[in-house]
Design an enzyme around this catalytic site. Structure first.
Site, PDB file in Angstrom:
ATOM      1  N   SER A  56      -7.213   8.911  -0.760  1.00 52.36           N
ATOM      2  CA  SER A  56      -5.933   8.259  -0.495  1.00 52.36           C
ATOM      3  C   SER A  56      -4.884   9.255  -0.034  1.00 52.36           C
ATOM      4  O   SER A  56      -4.674  10.287  -0.663  1.00 52.36           O
ATOM      5  CB  SER A  56      -5.428   7.560  -1.760  1.00 52.36           C
ATOM      6  OG  SER A  56      -6.199   6.431  -2.058  1.00 52.36           O
ATOM      7  N   GLY A 114      -9.771   9.484  -4.216  1.00 52.65           N
ATOM      8  CA  GLY A 114      -9.217  10.799  -3.928  1.00 52.65           C
ATOM      9  C   GLY A 114      -8.931  11.036  -2.464  1.00 52.65           C
ATOM     10  O   GLY A 114      -8.237  11.978  -2.109  1.00 52.65           O
ATOM     11  N   ASP A 156       3.406   1.839   1.379  1.00 55.75           N
ATOM     12  CA  ASP A 156       2.535   2.747   0.622  1.00 55.75           C
ATOM     13  C   ASP A 156       2.519   4.143   1.224  1.00 55.75           C
ATOM     14  O   ASP A 156       1.484   4.796   1.305  1.00 55.75           O
ATOM     15  CB  ASP A 156       1.107   2.200   0.512  1.00 55.75           C
ATOM     16  CG  ASP A 156       0.303   2.918  -0.575  1.00 55.75           C
ATOM     17  OD1 ASP A 156       0.924   3.494  -1.492  1.00 55.75           O
ATOM     18  OD2 ASP A 156      -0.939   2.909  -0.504  1.00 55.75           O
ATOM     19  N   HIS A 180       1.121   5.382  -3.678  1.00 54.50           N
ATOM     20  CA  HIS A 180       0.405   5.191  -4.938  1.00 54.50           C
ATOM     21  C   HIS A 180      -0.232   6.476  -5.460  1.00 54.50           C
ATOM     22  O   HIS A 180      -0.667   6.522  -6.610  1.00 54.50           O
ATOM     23  CB  HIS A 180      -0.641   4.071  -4.803  1.00 54.50           C
ATOM     24  CG  HIS A 180      -1.865   4.414  -4.011  1.00 54.50           C
ATOM     25  ND1 HIS A 180      -2.058   4.008  -2.708  1.00 54.50           N
ATOM     26  CD2 HIS A 180      -2.971   5.111  -4.345  1.00 54.50           C
ATOM     27  CE1 HIS A 180      -3.234   4.436  -2.285  1.00 54.50           C
ATOM     28  NE2 HIS A 180      -3.813   5.117  -3.257  1.00 54.50           N
TER      29      HIS A 180
END
Length: 512
Positions: A240, A238, A167, A137
């Site tokens: 991630s 941020g 993901d 993502h």
């Protein structure tokens, strides 16, 4: 495999995903044996001045040595993704903007009607040649990807591969001798073990936060290939795609999501375990497209009230089939609504998550032998796994229809347990938008004080089955209810259809 999951947890609390909008992490627990240094690999040391770097009693003496070891491998990722340009006009004196009309010759998908929106996340080098792991993502649909290293250098990156189901994504920058870290696959973390997360929260660059492993094997409804680690090290927007390390500086996970009422950290973060991340990223680096098995059913856990309504033993475990998608592998194999899947290829199924992951682990074309409970008897259903559609396609399949308008006048019918039902006519199909292939009885009215009224059953809802019996008409519905009462059951399990989606409903019976 189609499995609907809700992400709203409480009135204002939700799981937050997205590169610039949330933080989460994939964490993998490394073994106690440090890997030997090679090329630019960052090799964990035993600490400075001969101090053995082992967890002391209570809190660690410091995380400084760990951060110095691993921070050079963590990067900031900035992306630009094309979004629709807002077309609004603010008129003086009016509190809200108006949407400007499109010109007839404009292409709504053209670049003139869109703009590049910025986003940011984190990642980390896993090889000296510039290969970087991050979240899907973070980079999904990005037209520009820029990587900034801890020493201030910036690089343009290209996408190597990404996998929506887990993901995870792999990107690459040109260059050599980048400092990198490796996934730890051999050791498993324990609840209570110390962790340190490094990333790019709110675009601030290399930031370290520390905490512990709070839980393992969490199911948060995101992804079909993950049993997430839960950590309480602060992760925010941020973070991630950034790594989580143990106190020896070894990668145990990738930050992915947080549980939060506001989008900020409240100490509940989730990370993809290293073993999963290593397996997926290795395949992406080889250029493989990640494909997973698919049945084409909507499922749920076998809840206690459902077991009670069906007269099942309280210890019965399995996944309850709420809906079978027409034309899917499950439909072709004869799987039915209200089947309870208790095993796949001989391996027990504890619930919906267990079934989802077992099917997703299969390859398209694999034969799956499902053992099911159907009307109280065990049966075997052989399914040839299909190819799992994208998450967007699955969401579209699970979208319901438009809410039907209230009927202009009451329709005569039969009252059962406070529910007025009648056979489906052509007029009722049109009024309630009931497809031609859906059969049963339609609810035309519900007594406010009845159990059905308390459940909020709306007019237009179609009752398809009652306690595993097909409901062809009102008499069949009444017979199923009477049979449940005669068997001493406190409720009846209904399979209903509303707004294009099948649902199971436990209807308590009136007490005599």
């Amino acid at each position: 495999m189609l499995k609907r999951k809700e992400f709203i947890l409480g009135a204002a609390v939700g799981l937050t995903f997205a590169a610039a909008a949330t933080a989460g992490g994939v964490i993998q627990w490394p073994s106690a044996d440090a890997a030997p240094a090679s090329a630019s690999r960052l090799a964990p040391s035993a600490g400075s001045a001969g101090l053995a770097f082992a967890p002391p009693q209570g809190a660690p003496l410091s995380f400084a040595d760990i951060f110095e070891q691993v921070a050079p491998a963590v990067v900031q990722i900035d992306v630009k993704t094309r979004v629709q340009r807002p077309r609004t006009i603010q008129i003086p004196g009016f509190p809200f903007p108006f949407t400007a009309p499109r010109q007839g010759d404009e292409d709504p998908k053209g670049e003139q009607d869109s703009q590049l929106a910025p986003g940011s996340g984190s990642g980390f080098f896993i090889s000296a040649d510039g290969t970087i792991v991050t979240n899907n993502h973070v980079v999904a649909n990005a037209e520009e990807i820029t990587v900034k290293t801890s020493d201030g250098r910036t690089f343009k990156a290209r996408l190597v591969g990404r996998d929506e189901g887990s993901d995870l994504a792999v990107i690459k920058v040109e260059g050599q001798s980048f400092p990198f870290v490796s996934f730890e696959e051999n050791s498993e973390p324990r609840v209570g073990d110390w962790v340190i997360a490094v990333g790019n929260p709110f675009g601030l660059g290399g930031t370290a936060t520390a905490g512990i492993v709070s839980a393992k094997s969490r199911d948060i409804g995101g992804g079909v290939a993950n049993e997430f680690l839960q950590i309480d090290a602060a992760i925010n927007r941020g973070n991630s795609g950034g790594p989580t390390f143990d106190i020896y500086g070894r990668v145990i996970g990738v930050n992915t999501a947080i549980y939060s009422p506001s989008g900020g950290s409240v100490g509940i973060g989730f990370a993809i375990p290293a073993k999963t991340a290593k397996e997926i990223t290795d395949r992406l680096m080889r250029g493989e497209k990640i494909e997973r098995g698919y049945l084409g059913v909507q499922i749920g856990d076998l809840m206690p009230d459902v077991k009670e309504a069906l007269g099942l033993d309280a210890n019965t475990k399995g996944a309850f089939v709420a809906q079978v998608t027409a034309g899917s592998p499950a439909a072709d194999a004869g799987l039915r609504e209200e089947d309870i899947v208790i095993s796949v290829n001989g391996e027990a199924v504890d619930g919906a998550t267990s079934l989802t992951r077992r099917v997703a682990a299969a390859k398209p074309g694999d034969r799956l032998r499902l053992e099911v409970l159907r009307e109280g008897r065990r049966q075997t259903v052989d399914v040839r796994a299909g190819r799992r559609p994208s998450e967007e396609e699955l969401n579209q399949q699970m979208e319901g229809g438009q809410t039907p308008e209230a009927p202009p006048s009451a329709v005569a019918g039969t009252e059962v347990e406070g529910i007025t039902v009648t056979s489906i006519t052509a007029a009722l199909r049109q009024r309630y938008d009931i497809p031609a292939d859906v059969n049963g009885v339609v609810v035309t009215a519900v007594e406010a004080g009845s159990e059905a009224g308390k459940l909020g059953m709306p007019p237009g809802l179609v009752i398809l089955r009652a306690n595993n019996r097909v409901v062809a008409d009102a008499n069949a519905f009444r017979a199923a209810v009477d049979a449940a009462r005669s068997a001493g059951r406190p409720s009846v399990l209904l399979m209903v259809r509303y707004q294009g989606v099948n649902r199971s409903v436990v209807l308590p019976l009136k007490k005599d």
